[in-house]
Design an enzyme around this catalytic site. Structure first.
Site, PDB file in Angstrom:
ATOM      1  N   CYS A   1       2.869 -10.843  -2.745  1.00  0.00           N
ATOM      2  CA  CYS A   1       3.319 -10.553  -1.367  1.00  0.00           C
ATOM      3  C   CYS A   1       4.320 -11.874  -1.038  1.00  0.00           C
ATOM      4  O   CYS A   1       3.453 -12.944  -1.037  1.00  0.00           O
ATOM      5  CB  CYS A   1       2.360 -10.095  -0.349  1.00  0.00           C
ATOM      6  SG  CYS A   1       2.736  -9.830   1.195  1.00  0.00           S
TER       7      CYS A   1
ATOM      8  N   GLU B   1       3.879  -1.731   1.085  1.00  0.00           N
ATOM      9  CA  GLU B   1       4.689  -2.026   2.392  1.00  0.00           C
ATOM     10  C   GLU B   1       4.220  -1.181   3.618  1.00  0.00           C
ATOM     11  O   GLU B   1       4.228  -1.685   4.770  1.00  0.00           O
ATOM     12  CB  GLU B   1       6.191  -1.640   2.201  1.00  0.00           C
ATOM     13  CG  GLU B   1       6.757  -2.446   0.897  1.00  0.00           C
ATOM     14  CD  GLU B   1       6.501  -3.896   1.136  1.00  0.00           C
ATOM     15  OE1 GLU B   1       6.636  -4.471   2.174  1.00  0.00           O
ATOM     16  OE2 GLU B   1       6.547  -4.513  -0.066  1.00  0.00           O
TER      17      GLU B   1
ATOM     18  N   HIS C   1       1.378  -2.834   5.296  1.00  0.00           N
ATOM     19  CA  HIS C   1       1.890  -3.940   6.221  1.00  0.00           C
ATOM     20  C   HIS C   1       1.892  -3.274   7.656  1.00  0.00           C
ATOM     21  O   HIS C   1       1.595  -4.168   8.752  1.00  0.00           O
ATOM     22  CB  HIS C   1       3.064  -4.489   5.766  1.00  0.00           C
ATOM     23  CG  HIS C   1       3.001  -5.723   4.878  1.00  0.00           C
ATOM     24  ND1 HIS C   1       2.360  -6.802   5.006  1.00  0.00           N
ATOM     25  CD2 HIS C   1       3.626  -5.847   3.546  1.00  0.00           C
ATOM     26  CE1 HIS C   1       2.603  -7.602   3.930  1.00  0.00           C
ATOM     27  NE2 HIS C   1       3.191  -6.764   2.969  1.00  0.00           N
TER      28      HIS C   1
HETATM   29 NI    NI Z   1       3.598  -7.647   1.281  1.00  0.00          NI
END
Ligand code: NI
Length: 154
Positions: free
Chosen positions: A89, A132, A135
């Site tokens: 990441c 994603e 997140h």
């Molecule tokens: Ni990430």
């Protein structure tokens, strides 16, 4: 377009529950374009809006197999199977780790024009989607990793 500053682990914006985008307008399209440029600049395969300090539900993805997505308010509506992924990441530099992820996910979202889209993501693309979209709920892959290791920084 512009390259934005990528926020790293410890920044509180990465832990926010991101807000839905109400209207997909030029401002949103500009952010999505900047996210894609920022992602490519860091040689990433995905980037979520909180990583550039914007707590809204947006993500960009390029699986390096010809699929590029600019997603607004993405949701995984179905998932099946399981795989052990290898992840890194841009917000957690210097590490990589393995997570248990679904093998296949069915995604609904809006595109950069505010149109409803849906697609099935399998394998690596499924991993990127899960990573994603996590997140957007303030979750980092390291929270779920079954194994983490240090990697050499460039
Ligand atoms: Ni990430």
């Amino acid at each position: 377009m512009a390259i934005r500053n990528v926020r790293t682990d410890g920044n509180p914006v990465l832990r926010e529950i991101c807000k839905e985008v109400a209207v997909v307008n030029d401002g949103i399209r500009k952010i999505l374009a900047d996210m894609l440029e920022t992602m490519y600049d860091s040689d990433g395969v995905g980037l979520a809006a909180p990583q550039i300090g914007i707590p809204k539900r947006m993500a960009v993805i390029d699986d390096r197999e010809g699929h590029v997505y600019k997603l607004v308010n993405p949701v995984i509506v179905e998932s099946e199977g399981e795989q052990l992924s290898q992840e890194g990441c841009l917000s957690v530099p210097g590490f990589r780790g393995k997570c248990k992820r679904p093998m296949k996910v069915y995604v609904e979202a809006l595109n950069e024009f505010g149109e409803k889209i849906s697609f099935t993501a399998e394998g690596f693309l499924a991993v990127i989607c899960c990573h994603e979209f996590d997140h957007l709920d303030g979750i980092l892959y390291k929270d779920k990793a079954v194994e983490m290791e240090r990697v050499e920084e460039e």
